[in-house]
Design a protein around this motif. Structure first.
Motif: not given
Length: 316
Positions: A76-80, A82-83, A88-90
């Motif tokens: 969920e944090a990643l998708e937020e 990305l929005s 986004v670099v992980m």
């Protein structure tokens, strides 16, 4: 997993992720570090989710059940992110080929697979074994995960990079992946260290600061600024090493009682009293400040329990 933490208006996150956010020109947020583990002993960690303390779990409990429950929250944090981001670099943690934990891995290939990310495998040549690390890691990955890794990076190279051209060719021939870069070692780069493996003495000032290296010391990067302020900072593990220091620091710790037992067993209380008598200043931070009290109690066993009496008790 880190004891170096950074505070935000929305809660706590790892210092390394806060530094990366600063480098990206964005405000640090717990979304950049949705799951933070802060060790409280050899097998227990405080679990912080999106900046807020969730509780304390043993390593076994975490890997058997909790990590599976936390993956959707991290996703969920990643998708937020990305929005509201162009890119986004992980960052992974440790090795993606820790085979005893592979099926419970939360932060490396599973998240990269979820995101459909282009993976870069990086290795620190300063620590040695870079060929075995890169080639061996790829060999160990599950066949469905190997395609995620699209390129390699060799980090912290010291000396003439032309001497590594043959190494680049070897890695590319062996792995079938391009070496995207060989990055130089930059010893003067003033970036807070991510963990205690990078802890080192620093500074060349006239004032000597002795920081006691508690086994579970947290936020040791708190002292970085002293190196730019006429101070020579050394990390010490034995009482005799604080002799002659102008300032002695008992740093922060998430395991106050366990580290206080260690402090007493090593004979530091007497050395601290001697340092005070000689004109030194003794400075306690967080858990280190608690140790300077007359009594430390843990009736609910949050940090191990069983010990009463501050650091001065055995020093008379």
């Amino acid at each position: 997993m880190a004891l170096n933490a950074f505070s935000t208006p929305w809660g706590e996150m790892g210092t390394a992720q806060a530094v990366q956010a600063e480098a990206a020109g964005v405000e640090p947020s717990p979304l950049h570090n949705p799951v933070l583990l802060k060790p409280m002993g050899d097998s227990v960690s405080q679990v912080i989710v999106k900046g807020q303390v969730l509780g304390h779990w043993s390593a076994g409990e975490y890997h058997r059940s909790l990590s599976e429950e936390l993956f959707p929250l991290a996703a969920e944090a990643l998708e937020e992110l990305l929005s509201c981001s162009d890119l986004v670099v992980m960052e992974g943690a440790g090795s993606p080929a820790e085979m005893n934990l592979y099926s419970q891995d939360l932060v490396n290939l599973r998240m990269a697979r979820f995101a459909g990310a282009f993976g870069i495998l990086a290795a620190d040549i300063e620590r040695g074994g870079v060929f075995a690390a890169l080639s061996g890691t790829l060999d160990l990955l599950h066949p469905m995960d190997r395609p995620i890794v699209g390129g390699l990076v060799v980090n912290r190279f010291r000396g003439d990079v032309s001497l590594f051209h043959e190494g680049v060719r070897f890695l590319e021939d062996r792995t079938g992946r391009p070496v995207l870069g060989v990055l130089p070692l930059m010893p003067g780069l003033s970036i807070p260290a991510e963990d205690s493996l990078n802890r080192r003495d620093f500074g060349e000032g006239e004032l000597r600061v002795a920081v006691i290296s508690l086994p579970r010391m947290s936020n040791f990067t708190d002292f970085d600024a002293l190196g730019e302020d006429r101070c020579r900072v050394t990390f010490v593990s034995h009482p005799g090493e604080i002799r002659g220091a102008d300032l002695v620091v008992i740093p922060g710790t998430k395991s106050t009682l366990e580290d206080l037992r260690w402090l007493k067993a090593r004979g530091f209380p007497g050395a601290l009293a001697e340092a005070l008598g000689g004109g030194a200043v003794v400075w306690g931070i967080c858990g280190g400040y608690q140790m300077l009290g007359l009594s430390v109690e843990d009736p609910f066993g949050v940090e191990g329990g069983g010990l009463r009496g501050g650091a001065w008790a055995s020093a008379g």
